[in-house]
Design a protein around this motif. Structure first.
Motif, PDB file in Angstrom:
ATOM      1  N   TYR A 273     133.685  46.259 145.391  1.00 16.60           N
ATOM      2  CA  TYR A 273     132.739  46.465 144.095  1.00 16.60           C
ATOM      3  C   TYR A 273     133.687  46.306 142.788  1.00 16.60           C
ATOM      4  O   TYR A 273     133.357  46.551 141.493  1.00 16.60           O
ATOM      5  CB  TYR A 273     132.075  48.130 143.806  1.00 16.60           C
ATOM      6  CG  TYR A 273     131.205  48.071 145.023  1.00 16.60           C
ATOM      7  CD1 TYR A 273     129.929  47.414 145.057  1.00 16.60           C
ATOM      8  CD2 TYR A 273     131.538  48.794 146.066  1.00 16.60           C
ATOM      9  CE1 TYR A 273     129.233  47.769 146.162  1.00 16.60           C
ATOM     10  CE2 TYR A 273     130.750  49.097 147.103  1.00 16.60           C
ATOM     11  CZ  TYR A 273     129.416  48.663 147.285  1.00 16.60           C
ATOM     12  OH  TYR A 273     128.949  48.734 148.327  1.00 16.60           O
TER      13      TYR A 273
ATOM     14  N   LYS B 197     127.681  42.065 156.536  1.00 17.77           N
ATOM     15  CA  LYS B 197     127.693  43.585 157.116  1.00 17.77           C
ATOM     16  C   LYS B 197     128.050  43.545 158.721  1.00 17.77           C
ATOM     17  O   LYS B 197     128.900  43.980 159.235  1.00 17.77           O
ATOM     18  CB  LYS B 197     126.786  44.362 156.618  1.00 17.77           C
ATOM     19  CG  LYS B 197     126.911  45.739 157.229  1.00 17.77           C
ATOM     20  CD  LYS B 197     125.631  46.621 156.680  1.00 17.77           C
ATOM     21  CE  LYS B 197     125.948  48.045 156.994  1.00 17.77           C
ATOM     22  NZ  LYS B 197     124.934  48.999 156.885  1.00 17.77           N
TER      23      LYS B 197
ATOM     24  N   HIS C 140     126.308  41.178 145.402  1.00 15.54           N
ATOM     25  CA  HIS C 140     125.405  42.056 146.336  1.00 15.54           C
ATOM     26  C   HIS C 140     126.062  42.955 147.139  1.00 15.54           C
ATOM     27  O   HIS C 140     127.174  42.618 147.560  1.00 15.54           O
ATOM     28  CB  HIS C 140     124.195  41.081 146.957  1.00 15.54           C
ATOM     29  CG  HIS C 140     123.654  40.031 145.995  1.00 15.54           C
ATOM     30  ND1 HIS C 140     122.818  40.381 144.862  1.00 15.54           N
ATOM     31  CD2 HIS C 140     123.787  38.924 145.823  1.00 15.54           C
ATOM     32  CE1 HIS C 140     122.244  39.372 144.184  1.00 15.54           C
ATOM     33  NE2 HIS C 140     122.935  38.335 144.866  1.00 15.54           N
ATOM     34  N   GLU C 141     125.255  43.757 147.869  1.00 15.60           N
ATOM     35  CA  GLU C 141     125.805  44.506 149.076  1.00 15.60           C
ATOM     36  C   GLU C 141     126.128  43.400 150.129  1.00 15.60           C
ATOM     37  O   GLU C 141     125.450  42.589 150.537  1.00 15.60           O
ATOM     38  CB  GLU C 141     124.747  45.484 149.496  1.00 15.60           C
ATOM     39  CG  GLU C 141     124.628  46.557 148.583  1.00 15.60           C
ATOM     40  CD  GLU C 141     125.773  47.604 148.211  1.00 15.60           C
ATOM     41  OE1 GLU C 141     126.229  47.849 149.277  1.00 15.60           O
ATOM     42  OE2 GLU C 141     125.874  47.892 147.129  1.00 15.60           O
TER      43      GLU C 141
END
Length: 135
Positions: A23, A129, A69-70
């Motif tokens: 972030y 992820k 984005h994540e």
């Protein structure tokens, strides 16, 4: 189909950003040190990633790059296609619809389409992820 060095390094860059302050903005110099990739080469890689909306950039003393984005929202296929343009195993499948004059008579087009579907299905099934879990 062969993934280029740029494609491999793009994936390493995105993973690095996901691992280290996803972030916060990170400079290419920091990524360069961690990944042992020259800043000049990273500069060539971040442009298409930012154009595709995969990265955010900021200028100034606290500037750099960060994920837009994540990590769970990035699939490997999108990252690779942003650099490679196409992951098609044969050139006639690079365009939709297939404009090859032989496609209607080609006895192996079904095989190539199946391979294309398998490749894209595989690279699309992994997210950043997922890759972070495997480190």
């Amino acid at each position: 189909m062969k993934i280029s060095t740029k494609g491999r390094y793009a994936l390493r860059l995105m993973l690095d950003l996901a691992q280290n302050d996803p972030y916060d903005y990170v400079t290419l110099k920091e990524v360069s040190k961690r990944q042992n990739i020259s800043v000049k080469y990273l500069e060539q890689i971040v442009s298409p990633l930012a154009r595709q909306g995969l990265l955010l950039s900021a200028r100034g003393p606290k500037g750099g790059y960060r994920l837009a984005h994540e990590p769970s929202e990035y699939n490997v296929g999108d990252i690779l296609r942003s650099i490679e343009d196409s992951l098609a195993p044969v050139s006639c499948l690079e365009n939709k619809p297939n404009v090859c004059p032989r496609s209607g008579d080609c006895p192996v087009i079904g095989f190539w389409e199946g391979l294309d579907k398998a490749i894209n299905g595989y690279v699309n099934s992994y997210t950043l992820k997922d890759l972070l879990k495997h480190e």
